[in-house]
Design an enzyme around this catalytic site. Structure first.
Site, short mmCIF file in Angstrom:
data_model
loop_
_atom_site.label_atom_id
_atom_site.label_comp_id
_atom_site.label_asym_id
_atom_site.label_seq_id
_atom_site.Cartn_x
_atom_site.Cartn_y
_atom_site.Cartn_z
N TYR A 1 0.98 -1.24 0.02
CA TYR A 1 -0.17 0.02 0.17
C TYR A 1 0.70 1.13 0.04
O TYR A 1 1.86 1.41 0.80
CB TYR A 1 -0.90 0.01 1.28
CG TYR A 1 -1.86 1.08 1.27
CD1 TYR A 1 -3.12 1.19 0.38
CD2 TYR A 1 -1.70 2.40 2.27
CE1 TYR A 1 -3.79 2.20 0.34
CE2 TYR A 1 -2.42 3.32 2.30
CZ TYR A 1 -3.58 3.33 1.32
OH TYR A 1 -4.40 4.26 1.55
N LYS B 1 3.45 10.00 8.08
CA LYS B 1 3.01 9.45 9.60
C LYS B 1 3.97 10.19 10.86
O LYS B 1 3.36 11.28 11.22
CB LYS B 1 3.27 7.99 9.58
CG LYS B 1 2.26 7.47 8.48
CD LYS B 1 1.93 5.96 8.81
CE LYS B 1 1.20 5.29 7.75
NZ LYS B 1 -0.46 5.08 8.25
N ASP C 1 9.55 3.53 -0.19
CA ASP C 1 8.29 4.41 0.41
C ASP C 1 8.32 4.01 1.86
O ASP C 1 8.14 2.90 2.44
CB ASP C 1 7.00 3.67 -0.01
CG ASP C 1 5.86 4.27 0.66
OD1 ASP C 1 5.97 5.20 1.74
OD2 ASP C 1 4.79 3.92 0.42
C1 LIG Z 1 3.65 2.47 3.24
C2 LIG Z 1 2.65 3.67 2.91
N1 LIG Z 1 2.66 4.67 1.94
C3 LIG Z 1 1.90 5.44 1.87
C4 LIG Z 1 0.78 5.50 2.77
C5 LIG Z 1 -0.22 6.65 2.54
O1 LIG Z 1 -0.13 7.56 3.78
P1 LIG Z 1 -1.36 8.72 3.91
O2 LIG Z 1 -2.33 7.71 4.79
O3 LIG Z 1 -0.90 9.48 5.00
O4 LIG Z 1 -1.79 9.23 2.84
C6 LIG Z 1 0.65 4.54 3.65
C7 LIG Z 1 -0.42 4.73 4.57
O5 LIG Z 1 -0.75 3.76 5.43
C8 LIG Z 1 1.42 3.68 4.03
O6 LIG Z 1 1.33 2.79 4.83
#
Ligand SMILES: Cc1ncc(COP(=O)(O)O)c(C=O)c1O
Length: 461
Positions: A166, A299, A271
């Site tokens: 994700y 986060k 990521d």
């Molecule tokens: C690995 C990863 N990338 C991107 C995101 C997206 O972040 P946001 O919810 O702040 O848009 C998340 C959200 O859980 C994530 O776990």
């Protein structure tokens, strides 16, 4: 993972205990139920994000302090959810409260740069060993902009991601995530499946998924994309997968991905929205010693305020500095978020904090392993830094296919109910994991293990 004899868990017993625990949770969250009745009339499904939905009603929180949160019924819980892994600082950390209070009185938004933004960028550059940074407001914005930078830098449209990972809720990456096992397609040629409605198939088709922990498969797929005349701009990857519980990279995997992407002229994006600032000061980049071209953060960065960041090499950022890519946003580098991020980086997430998180996690993982061994319970604990989980699978999970094949959704749901009814606030669903904070204590971890033991005992009695 140790090889040991495990007991067969009686499915009827899981169902019986789930019913008992569900009723118990309903009884102690009547305030949440009442609030849900009101909220749902104006807020779709009573929540601000689908990830907060829950049947029969969500648990509404009132406040948090340190390692604790309280719900609207006054139930006090030790927080292992921590805002989907955002609150490694713990709730209302004095350093962050001080910084935010001081900033509020000086004005909270100008859409002009402030000194704190520079200080945060300098700190991140030294943690991640990447010289250029930009700010955004969420993880989704960070991955969206990083992919755009990679596309501009290479002049290519296709991107490669890991099946099951994700990366946020924009169209480029809402592809090939939580889909039924029989729809995945062939491992050498996974399907590009939109995750939910409203995502054009033509956009999804630009996103090609490959398995985690299999560098040769990634290389073969990329080679074929070159042959087909649609070479990828980038590989975007969670260096340790944290949206299938926790799936760690096998030794050599990240190094192989780094080597093959460099050799093939494909940009590598780590990521680190979940791993960055939680598993080491410089995230997975530091912990595993592999440097990507671009990294995305969110986060934990803002200490509980909305923020995100993209870091990268000078070469990758050339398209931003030249103005070729419009990397923009009204709230980017918002002074309040930057003040919180600065306090967090300089005063909270110190080397001592990471030592504390490692020690806590080591104890928690060992205690969970001891429970599994004592009861012959199927599964294994896995974690790194502030993150971890018990994976209820007899087989090691290494990628999406092994995850899907060994999923025990019923047991995960029961574990969540046991936690919630015994003062442990946890992320719902099997895809999530615990996040510890610097304010957690060894006693907090012991409590988690004790609740897990109670469930193991009840299920094996
Ligand atoms: C690995 C990863 N990338 C991107 C995101 C997206 O972040 P946001 O919810 O702040 O848009 C998340 C959200 O859980 C994530 O776990």
């Amino acid at each position: 993972m140790s090889t040991r004899t495990t007991v067969e868990i009686d499915r009827e017993r899981i169902a019986e205990l789930t019913e008992r625990e569900q009723k118990r949770l309903d009884d102690r969250t009547d305030g949440s139920r009442t609030h849900f009745e009101r909220a749902r009339t104006s807020l779709a499904a009573g929540v601000a994000s689908a990830y907060q939905e829950r049947d029969p009603w969500p648990i509404y929180l009132s406040h948090g302090l340190g390692s604790r949160v309280w719900d609207v019924d006054g139930n006090e819980m030790i927080d292992f959810h921590n805002g989907f892994g955002s609150m490694v600082q713990g709730h209302a950390h004095p350093a962050i409260v001080r910084a935010v209070q001081a900033r509020v009185e000086l004005g909270t938004h100008f859409a002009a740069p402030t000194e704190d933004g520079t200080i945060v960028a300098e700190d991140l550059a030294s943690r991640f060993g990447l010289p250029r940074w930009r700010f955004v407001n969420s993880g989704s914005e960070a991955t969206m902009d990083a992919i755009r930078i990679a596309r501009a830098a290479t002049g290519r449209d296709t991107i490669v991601k890991i099946f099951g990972s994700y990366h946020g809720h924009h169209d480029y990456v809402m592809v090939s995530i939580g889909v039924p096992y029989d729809k995945i397609g062939d491992r050498e040629n996974y399907a590009s499946l939109p995750y939910g409605a409203g995502i054009p198939q033509s956009v999804a088709d630009l996103t090609i998924a490959v398995p985690f922990n299999d560098a040769p498969a990634m290389e073969r797929r990329i080679a074929r994309l070159f042959e087909e005349g649609r070479p990828p701009a980038c590989v975007i990857i969670e260096p340790a997968m944290m949206n299938l519980g926790v799936v760690l990279p096998e030794p050599g995997f990240l190094e192989a991905v780094r080597e093959l992407t460099r050799r093939l002229g494909v940009l590598l994006i780590f990521d680190e929205v979940k791993t960055g600032l939680t598993i080491a000061a410089g995230g997975a980049t530091e912990r595993y010693g592999v440097k990507p071209d671009l990294v995305t953060l969110a986060k934990t960065l803002g200490g509980g305020l909305p923020s995100g960041a993209i870091g990268g090499s000078e070469e990758a950022f050339e398209v931003v500095e030249s103005g070729a890519v419009y990397q923009v946003g009204t709230y980017n580098g918002n002074p309040l978020s930057m003040a919180a991020a600065r306090a967090s980086l300089q005063e909270v997430l110190t080397p001592d904090a990471y030592r504390h998180l490692d020690a806590l996690n080591e104890r928690l993982l060992a205690d969970c392993q001891a429970v599994l061994d004592r009861y012959g319970f199927p599964g294994y604990p896995v974690g790194v830094g502030a993150k971890g989980c018990v994976t209820f699978s007899p087989e090691p999970i290494v990628d999406y296919e092994s995850f899907k094949a060994n999923q025990d959704a019923d047991l995960s749901e029961l574990a969540w109910l046991y936690n919630m009814n015994r003062g442990i606030f946890m992320t719902p669903g099997r895809e999530e994991e615990w996040t510890l904070s610097v304010m957690h204590t060894f006693e907090d971890c012991d409590r988690f293990a004790a609740v897990f033991e109670e469930m193991a005992s009840d299920l094996t009695a």
